[in-house]
Design a protein around this motif. Structure first.
Motif, PDB file in Angstrom:
ATOM      1  N   ILE A   1     -87.459 -79.025 -42.968  1.00  0.00           N
ATOM      2  CA  ILE A   1     -87.919 -80.306 -42.432  1.00  0.00           C
ATOM      3  C   ILE A   1     -88.274 -81.169 -43.633  1.00  0.00           C
ATOM      4  CG2 ILE A   1     -89.663 -81.497 -41.050  1.00  0.00           C
ATOM      5  CD1 ILE A   1     -90.054 -78.826 -39.530  1.00  0.00           C
ATOM      6  N   ALA A   2     -87.796 -82.417 -43.633  1.00  0.00           N
ATOM      7  CA  ALA A   2     -88.113 -83.349 -44.718  1.00  0.00           C
ATOM      8  C   ALA A   2     -88.530 -84.683 -44.112  1.00  0.00           C
ATOM      9  CB  ALA A   2     -86.909 -83.540 -45.634  1.00  0.00           C
ATOM     10  N   ASP A   3     -89.710 -85.146 -44.497  1.00  0.00           N
ATOM     11  CA  ASP A   3     -90.244 -86.428 -44.043  1.00  0.00           C
ATOM     12  C   ASP A   3     -90.445 -87.345 -45.241  1.00  0.00           C
ATOM     13  OD1 ASP A   3     -90.476 -85.281 -41.525  1.00  0.00           O
ATOM     14  OD2 ASP A   3     -92.632 -84.937 -41.698  1.00  0.00           O
ATOM     15  N   VAL A   4     -90.067 -88.601 -45.104  1.00  0.00           N
ATOM     16  CA  VAL A   4     -90.386 -89.611 -46.107  1.00  0.00           C
ATOM     17  C   VAL A   4     -91.569 -90.392 -45.550  1.00  0.00           C
ATOM     18  CG1 VAL A   4     -89.599 -91.670 -47.329  1.00  0.00           C
ATOM     19  CG2 VAL A   4     -88.043 -89.741 -46.997  1.00  0.00           C
ATOM     20  N   ASN A   5     -92.699 -90.337 -46.273  1.00  0.00           N
ATOM     21  CA  ASN A   5     -93.946 -90.928 -45.781  1.00  0.00           C
ATOM     22  C   ASN A   5     -94.249 -92.301 -46.353  1.00  0.00           C
ATOM     23  OD1 ASN A   5     -94.632 -88.729 -44.119  1.00  0.00           O
ATOM     24  ND2 ASN A   5     -95.195 -87.580 -45.941  1.00  0.00           N
ATOM     25  N   GLY A   6     -93.515 -92.723 -47.352  1.00  0.00           N
ATOM     26  CA  GLY A   6     -93.736 -94.028 -47.947  1.00  0.00           C
ATOM     27  C   GLY A   6     -93.024 -94.113 -49.275  1.00  0.00           C
ATOM     28  N   GLY A   7     -93.154 -95.267 -49.904  1.00  0.00           N
ATOM     29  CA  GLY A   7     -92.538 -95.428 -51.210  1.00  0.00           C
ATOM     30  C   GLY A   7     -92.559 -96.869 -51.661  1.00  0.00           C
ATOM     31  N   THR A   8     -92.115 -97.060 -52.890  1.00  0.00           N
ATOM     32  CA  THR A   8     -92.043 -98.397 -53.474  1.00  0.00           C
ATOM     33  C   THR A   8     -90.769 -98.533 -54.299  1.00  0.00           C
ATOM     34  OG1 THR A   8     -93.294 -97.740 -55.436  1.00  0.00           O
ATOM     35  CG2 THR A   8     -94.556 -98.715 -53.619  1.00  0.00           C
ATOM     36  N   LEU A   9     -90.363 -99.768 -54.469  1.00  0.00           N
ATOM     37  CA  LEU A   9     -89.298-100.143 -55.377  1.00  0.00           C
ATOM     38  C   LEU A   9     -89.878-101.200 -56.293  1.00  0.00           C
ATOM     39  CD1 LEU A   9     -86.363-100.569 -56.429  1.00  0.00           C
ATOM     40  CD2 LEU A   9     -86.047-102.145 -54.511  1.00  0.00           C
TER      41      LEU A   9
ATOM     42  N   ARG B   1     -89.976 -94.999 -56.061  1.00  0.00           N
ATOM     43  CA  ARG B   1     -90.878 -93.868 -55.833  1.00  0.00           C
ATOM     44  C   ARG B   1     -90.892 -93.570 -54.338  1.00  0.00           C
ATOM     45  NH1 ARG B   1     -93.332 -97.002 -59.681  1.00  0.00           N
ATOM     46  NH2 ARG B   1     -93.844 -95.954 -61.625  1.00  0.00           N
ATOM     47  N   LEU B   2     -90.603 -92.324 -53.987  1.00  0.00           N
ATOM     48  CA  LEU B   2     -90.604 -91.924 -52.583  1.00  0.00           C
ATOM     49  C   LEU B   2     -91.541 -90.741 -52.397  1.00  0.00           C
ATOM     50  CD1 LEU B   2     -86.776 -92.105 -51.861  1.00  0.00           C
ATOM     51  CD2 LEU B   2     -88.523 -93.761 -51.195  1.00  0.00           C
ATOM     52  N   ASP B   3     -92.444 -90.852 -51.428  1.00  0.00           N
ATOM     53  CA  ASP B   3     -93.359 -89.767 -51.082  1.00  0.00           C
ATOM     54  C   ASP B   3     -92.686 -88.915 -50.010  1.00  0.00           C
ATOM     55  OD1 ASP B   3     -95.370 -90.864 -52.748  1.00  0.00           O
ATOM     56  OD2 ASP B   3     -95.915 -92.257 -51.153  1.00  0.00           O
ATOM     57  N   VAL B   4     -92.361 -87.670 -50.374  1.00  0.00           N
ATOM     58  CA  VAL B   4     -91.609 -86.801 -49.482  1.00  0.00           C
ATOM     59  C   VAL B   4     -92.411 -85.534 -49.208  1.00  0.00           C
ATOM     60  CG1 VAL B   4     -89.395 -85.649 -49.102  1.00  0.00           C
ATOM     61  CG2 VAL B   4     -89.482 -87.685 -50.538  1.00  0.00           C
ATOM     62  N   TRP B   5     -92.413 -85.116 -47.946  1.00  0.00           N
ATOM     63  CA  TRP B   5     -93.060 -83.891 -47.495  1.00  0.00           C
ATOM     64  C   TRP B   5     -91.967 -82.942 -47.020  1.00  0.00           C
ATOM     65  CZ3 TRP B   5     -92.916 -81.420 -42.783  1.00  0.00           C
ATOM     66  CH2 TRP B   5     -93.881 -80.441 -42.549  1.00  0.00           C
ATOM     67  N   PHE B   6     -92.044 -81.675 -47.448  1.00  0.00           N
ATOM     68  CA  PHE B   6     -91.046 -80.677 -47.077  1.00  0.00           C
ATOM     69  C   PHE B   6     -91.702 -79.472 -46.412  1.00  0.00           C
ATOM     70  CE2 PHE B   6     -89.208 -82.687 -50.859  1.00  0.00           C
ATOM     71  CZ  PHE B   6     -87.945 -83.009 -50.408  1.00  0.00           C
ATOM     72  N   ASN B   7     -90.993 -78.893 -45.472  1.00  0.00           N
ATOM     73  CA  ASN B   7     -91.304 -77.574 -44.931  1.00  0.00           C
ATOM     74  C   ASN B   7     -90.038 -76.750 -45.133  1.00  0.00           C
ATOM     75  OD1 ASN B   7     -91.512 -75.282 -43.281  1.00  0.00           O
ATOM     76  ND2 ASN B   7     -92.865 -76.337 -41.845  1.00  0.00           N
ATOM     77  N   TRP B   8     -90.071 -75.859 -46.128  1.00  0.00           N
ATOM     78  CA  TRP B   8     -88.934 -75.003 -46.466  1.00  0.00           C
ATOM     79  C   TRP B   8     -89.118 -73.662 -45.774  1.00  0.00           C
ATOM     80  CZ3 TRP B   8     -85.158 -77.290 -49.236  1.00  0.00           C
ATOM     81  CH2 TRP B   8     -85.496 -78.403 -50.006  1.00  0.00           C
ATOM     82  N   ASP B   9     -88.691 -73.562 -44.543  1.00  0.00           N
ATOM     83  CA  ASP B   9     -88.785 -72.304 -43.807  1.00  0.00           C
ATOM     84  C   ASP B   9     -90.212 -71.766 -43.815  1.00  0.00           C
ATOM     85  OD1 ASP B   9     -87.214 -70.882 -42.117  1.00  0.00           O
ATOM     86  OD2 ASP B   9     -86.203 -69.703 -43.656  1.00  0.00           O
ATOM     87  N   GLY B  10     -91.179 -72.672 -43.617  1.00  0.00           N
ATOM     88  CA  GLY B  10     -92.590 -72.301 -43.550  1.00  0.00           C
ATOM     89  C   GLY B  10     -93.379 -72.564 -44.816  1.00  0.00           C
ATOM     90  N   GLU B  11     -92.720 -72.824 -45.930  1.00  0.00           N
ATOM     91  CA  GLU B  11     -93.400 -73.129 -47.187  1.00  0.00           C
ATOM     92  C   GLU B  11     -93.506 -74.648 -47.328  1.00  0.00           C
ATOM     93  OE1 GLU B  11     -92.489 -72.879 -51.944  1.00  0.00           O
ATOM     94  OE2 GLU B  11     -91.634 -71.327 -50.662  1.00  0.00           O
ATOM     95  N   ILE B  12     -94.744 -75.155 -47.396  1.00  0.00           N
ATOM     96  CA  ILE B  12     -94.996 -76.592 -47.440  1.00  0.00           C
ATOM     97  C   ILE B  12     -95.045 -77.078 -48.884  1.00  0.00           C
ATOM     98  CG2 ILE B  12     -96.594 -78.440 -46.775  1.00  0.00           C
ATOM     99  CD1 ILE B  12     -95.291 -76.910 -44.401  1.00  0.00           C
ATOM    100  N   GLU B  13     -94.372 -78.202 -49.144  1.00  0.00           N
ATOM    101  CA  GLU B  13     -94.395 -78.841 -50.456  1.00  0.00           C
ATOM    102  C   GLU B  13     -94.445 -80.347 -50.277  1.00  0.00           C
ATOM    103  OE1 GLU B  13     -91.129 -77.863 -53.008  1.00  0.00           O
ATOM    104  OE2 GLU B  13     -91.312 -75.721 -52.636  1.00  0.00           O
ATOM    105  N   THR B  14     -95.071 -81.018 -51.222  1.00  0.00           N
ATOM    106  CA  THR B  14     -95.003 -82.473 -51.282  1.00  0.00           C
ATOM    107  C   THR B  14     -94.402 -82.846 -52.626  1.00  0.00           C
ATOM    108  OG1 THR B  14     -97.251 -82.647 -52.151  1.00  0.00           O
ATOM    109  CG2 THR B  14     -96.985 -82.849 -49.767  1.00  0.00           C
ATOM    110  N   ASP B  15     -93.746 -83.972 -52.659  1.00  0.00           N
ATOM    111  CA  ASP B  15     -93.078 -84.409 -53.875  1.00  0.00           C
ATOM    112  C   ASP B  15     -93.103 -85.925 -53.931  1.00  0.00           C
ATOM    113  OD1 ASP B  15     -91.567 -84.385 -56.216  1.00  0.00           O
ATOM    114  OD2 ASP B  15     -89.654 -84.140 -55.178  1.00  0.00           O
ATOM    115  N   VAL B  16     -93.223 -86.449 -55.130  1.00  0.00           N
ATOM    116  CA  VAL B  16     -93.014 -87.871 -55.364  1.00  0.00           C
ATOM    117  C   VAL B  16     -91.718 -87.956 -56.149  1.00  0.00           C
ATOM    118  CG1 VAL B  16     -93.864 -89.982 -56.434  1.00  0.00           C
ATOM    119  CG2 VAL B  16     -95.474 -88.383 -55.376  1.00  0.00           C
TER     120      VAL B  16
END
Length: 165
Positions: free
Chosen positions: A79-87, A98-113
């Motif tokens: 699951i990948a969600d884009v929660n916001g960002g700027t140009l 810059r994109l704020d992205v939230w991931f659920n990799w088969d149950g493992e949660i990660e956030t990334d900019v």
């Protein structure tokens, strides 16, 4: 409630099985819009385009938005969600996305900019983004809104992102 971009509902093709995690991916870019016209570019400062733009929509769905939900090759259910960002467009022709992205990799949660950088030029209603080592992407610049199609979440799924002032 999370809204889902229409393109994200598609199942990945057979080529998605070889995609690595976003941190290991090189930025892939897709052409958006029409072919570039030669000459006549106004340059970044000719349209007073410099400044910061907020992410408004992904595939015309307001953020936050789900850009992927489903199996993704060997990575399992993602699951990948884009929660916001700027140009940000600078006077000297550089851009930063810059994109704020939230991931659920088969149950493992990660956030990334996700940070994407390069150079831009405006030619009428087109804005050409040049990504070092990855080529050019054509987008639209009109009425203070910039649209660009890219692999924003870094998982090989392309969407059109709209940024506005």
């Amino acid at each position: 409630m999370m809204r889902m971009a229409s393109a994200a509902r598609r199942r990945p093709g057979s080529g998605y099985g070889a995609i690595a995690r976003p941190f290991a991916l090189l930025l892939a870019v897709a052409l958006a819009g029409t072919a570039c016209t030669s000459g006549g570019g106004t340059g970044p400062s000719g349209d007073d385009a410099s400044g910061t733009y907020e992410l408004l929509t992904v595939e015309e769905v307001p953020v936050p938005v789900r850009v992927w939900q489903g199996p993704l090759g060997y990575q399992g259910y993602v699951i990948a969600d884009v929660n916001g960002g700027t140009l940000e467009l600078t006077d000297d022709g550089e851009f930063t996305i810059r994109l704020d992205v939230w991931f659920n990799w088969d149950g493992e949660i990660e956030t990334d900019v996700r940070i994407l950088r390069g150079f831009y030029e405006i030619d009428g209603p087109e804005i050409i983004f040049s990504f070092p080592n990855n080529g050019d992407v054509w987008g639209l610049y009109e009425d203070g809104v910039v649209e660009i199609t890219l692999n924003g979440a870094g998982i090989g799924v392309f969407h059109t992102y709209a940024f506005g002032r």
